[in-house]
Scaffold this motif. Structure first.
Motif, mmCIF file in Angstrom:
data_model
loop_
_atom_site.group_PDB
_atom_site.id
_atom_site.type_symbol
_atom_site.label_atom_id
_atom_site.label_comp_id
_atom_site.label_asym_id
_atom_site.label_seq_id
_atom_site.Cartn_x
_atom_site.Cartn_y
_atom_site.Cartn_z
ATOM 1 N N ALA A 10 0.829 -1.211 0.000
ATOM 2 C CA ALA A 10 0.000 0.000 0.000
ATOM 3 C C ALA A 10 0.862 1.259 0.000
ATOM 4 N N ASP A 11 2.045 1.182 0.558
ATOM 5 C CA ASP A 11 2.972 2.318 0.522
ATOM 6 C C ASP A 11 3.259 2.664 -0.936
ATOM 7 N N ILE A 12 3.582 1.644 -1.710
ATOM 8 C CA ILE A 12 3.935 1.868 -3.115
ATOM 9 C C ILE A 12 2.705 2.273 -3.929
ATOM 10 N N LEU A 13 1.606 1.534 -3.742
ATOM 11 C CA LEU A 13 0.400 1.828 -4.529
ATOM 12 C C LEU A 13 -0.111 3.246 -4.267
ATOM 13 N N SER A 14 0.082 3.737 -3.037
ATOM 14 C CA SER A 14 -0.486 5.055 -2.755
ATOM 15 C C SER A 14 0.372 6.178 -3.345
ATOM 16 N N ASP A 15 1.656 5.972 -3.549
ATOM 17 C CA ASP A 15 2.433 6.980 -4.287
ATOM 18 C C ASP A 15 1.991 6.994 -5.748
ATOM 19 N N LEU A 16 1.732 5.798 -6.304
ATOM 20 C CA LEU A 16 1.211 5.726 -7.673
ATOM 21 C C LEU A 16 -0.143 6.444 -7.749
ATOM 22 N N ALA A 17 -1.001 6.158 -6.775
ATOM 23 C CA ALA A 17 -2.323 6.791 -6.759
ATOM 24 C C ALA A 17 -2.188 8.314 -6.730
ATOM 25 N N ALA A 18 -1.281 8.803 -5.892
ATOM 26 C CA ALA A 18 -1.097 10.257 -5.772
ATOM 27 C C ALA A 18 -0.641 10.853 -7.097
#
Ligand code: NAD
Ligand code: MN
Length: 361
Positions: free
Chosen positions: A244-252
């Motif tokens: 989720a750390d990685i996915l949320s930077d992508l999301a941002a």
């Protein structure tokens, strides 16, 4: 009058710019509300490390314990290794206060030119729930034979049934409270065949408690492609600490900029104060220049207010944020504009005061 006690911890880099900006917004809000804030600032971080040899005092959590909430900036100093700054400050608070749910809303705010060409603003409206207390960031592991050719190191992924159950329940509950009642559970249970398989299994068990929530599973690698190609098929997302750390930077990034993205490190049981912060880091490349986008911090303040139960105030701040992002003259450099941190902050504060005057008139 109701008074909330807020700890501010700017930390390092642009944290020292966006947290004072956030405090200004909270003060502008309070001056037009029926509640007040009492701030206590903690100068922990890289400078504290240089003076005292640690990122925060050993008994620092005691000073935070009685607060209603914490507003945090960033931990990370160009002259101190990242694992020391992050573990010595931010993770110490997250783990010390068992803030096990890390909640990260993402959507495309008005006026933001998001990079996906086949994605309308209404197609991207997600909340990522990140397990925030164990998993890949449990800190379990070590190094042996340091400096020798046979040197070895381990980071053990620690997944407990209690930890997985509670984050999945939190995510199902959160999904249940959103209009689409939809949850995607992300793992990597094809390659990681113990802990990730347990996640999937517990997800199936917990799902039975929430029959009105539609849910599906996605492997984390396929998830990156789905976020880019089919954003509208996603709503609430739950994943491990690392994923989720990685996915949320992508999301941002997909929503326009890392500088816009907020997060809350939540203790859902409210045994300890929760901590709100922009998801970005210290941004060494722009620190000290007044260029930081403070919107991620302001949106985190919206989450802080919601957590305090001040829903109407939260809405007022969100409305002011959206009016500001809708105006390209108030875009900072990360959004392709020339506005400075102070311009955006003053605009949001001005709108909050204008809202109150309109209401009074
Ligand atoms: P970063 O988020 O600091 O920066 C990545 C890029 O995004 C940079 O180009 C930066 O200029 C830009 N950016 C980030 N926030 C911005 C904002 N508000 N406005 C405009 N541009 C913005 O990530 P990094 O470079 O990987 O990390 C730098 C340091 O921060 C490291 O020490 C890292 O460990 C730390 N960090 C801390 C946290 C935290 O404390 N929560 C989170 C992430 C990184
Ligand atoms: Mn991160």
């Amino acid at each position: 009058m109701k008074t909330y006690s807020i700890a501010t911890i700017p930390g390092d880099g642009i944290g020292k710019e966006v947290v004072p900006a956030g405090q200004q917004v909270l003060e502008a809000l309070a001056s037009t509300s029926s509640f007040r804030f009492e701030f206590e600032n903690f100068g922990w971080g890289g400078d504290w490390f240089r003076a005292h040899g640690e990122m925060m005092p050993a008994d620092g959590l005691q000073a935070l314990k009685g607060k209603d909430a914490i507003l945090f900036g960033s931990a990370g100093d160009p002259h101190i290794p990242d694992h020391i700054t992050l573990w010595g400050l931010r993770l110490k608070i997250c783990q010390g206060f068992d803030q096990y749910a890390n909640v990260r809303p993402t959507r495309i705010l008005p006026g933001i030119d998001a990079p996906l060409k086949r994605c309308r603003p209404e197609d991207l409206n997600w909340v990522i729930v990140r397990e925030n207390s164990e998993g890949e960031y449990s800190g379990v592991g070590g190094r042996v034979h340091q400096g020798h050719p046979i040197e070895a190191a381990t980071d053990v992924t620690m997944m407990t049934r209690a930890g997985v159950e509670r984050i999945l329940r939190y995510a199902f509950r959160l999904a249940q409270g959103r209009p689409r009642k939809q949850l995607t559970v992300v793992t990597k249970s094809n390659a990681q065949r113990h802990a990730m398989v347990m996640w999937d299994q517990i997800a199936g068990e917990v799902a039975r408690e929430y029959p009105d929530v539609r849910w599906d599973k996605e492997l984390v690698d396929a998830m990156t492609a789905r976020m880019v190609n089919k954003p509208a098929t996603l709503d609430t997302i739950v994943a491990t600490n690392l994923h989720a750390d990685i996915l949320s930077d992508l999301a941002a990034a997909l929503a326009g900029s890392l500088g816009l993205a907020p997060t809350g490190n939540i203790d859902p049981e409210r045994r300890y104060p929760s901590m709100f912060e922009p998801i970005h880091g210290s941004a060494f490349d722009i620190m000290g220049q007044g260029l930081a986008n403070p919107v991620g911090t302001f949106w985190s303040i919206v989450m802080l207010l919601e957590h305090l139960g001040e829903a109407e105030a939260a809405q007022r701040v969100m409305q002011a944020i959206e009016q500001v992002t809708a105006n390209p003259a108030l875009h900072t450099r990360d959004l392709g504009g020339t506005a400075k941190t102070a311009d955006v902050t003053n605009a949001v504060c001005g709108l909050l005061k204008a809202q109150a005057q309109r209401k009074a008139a």
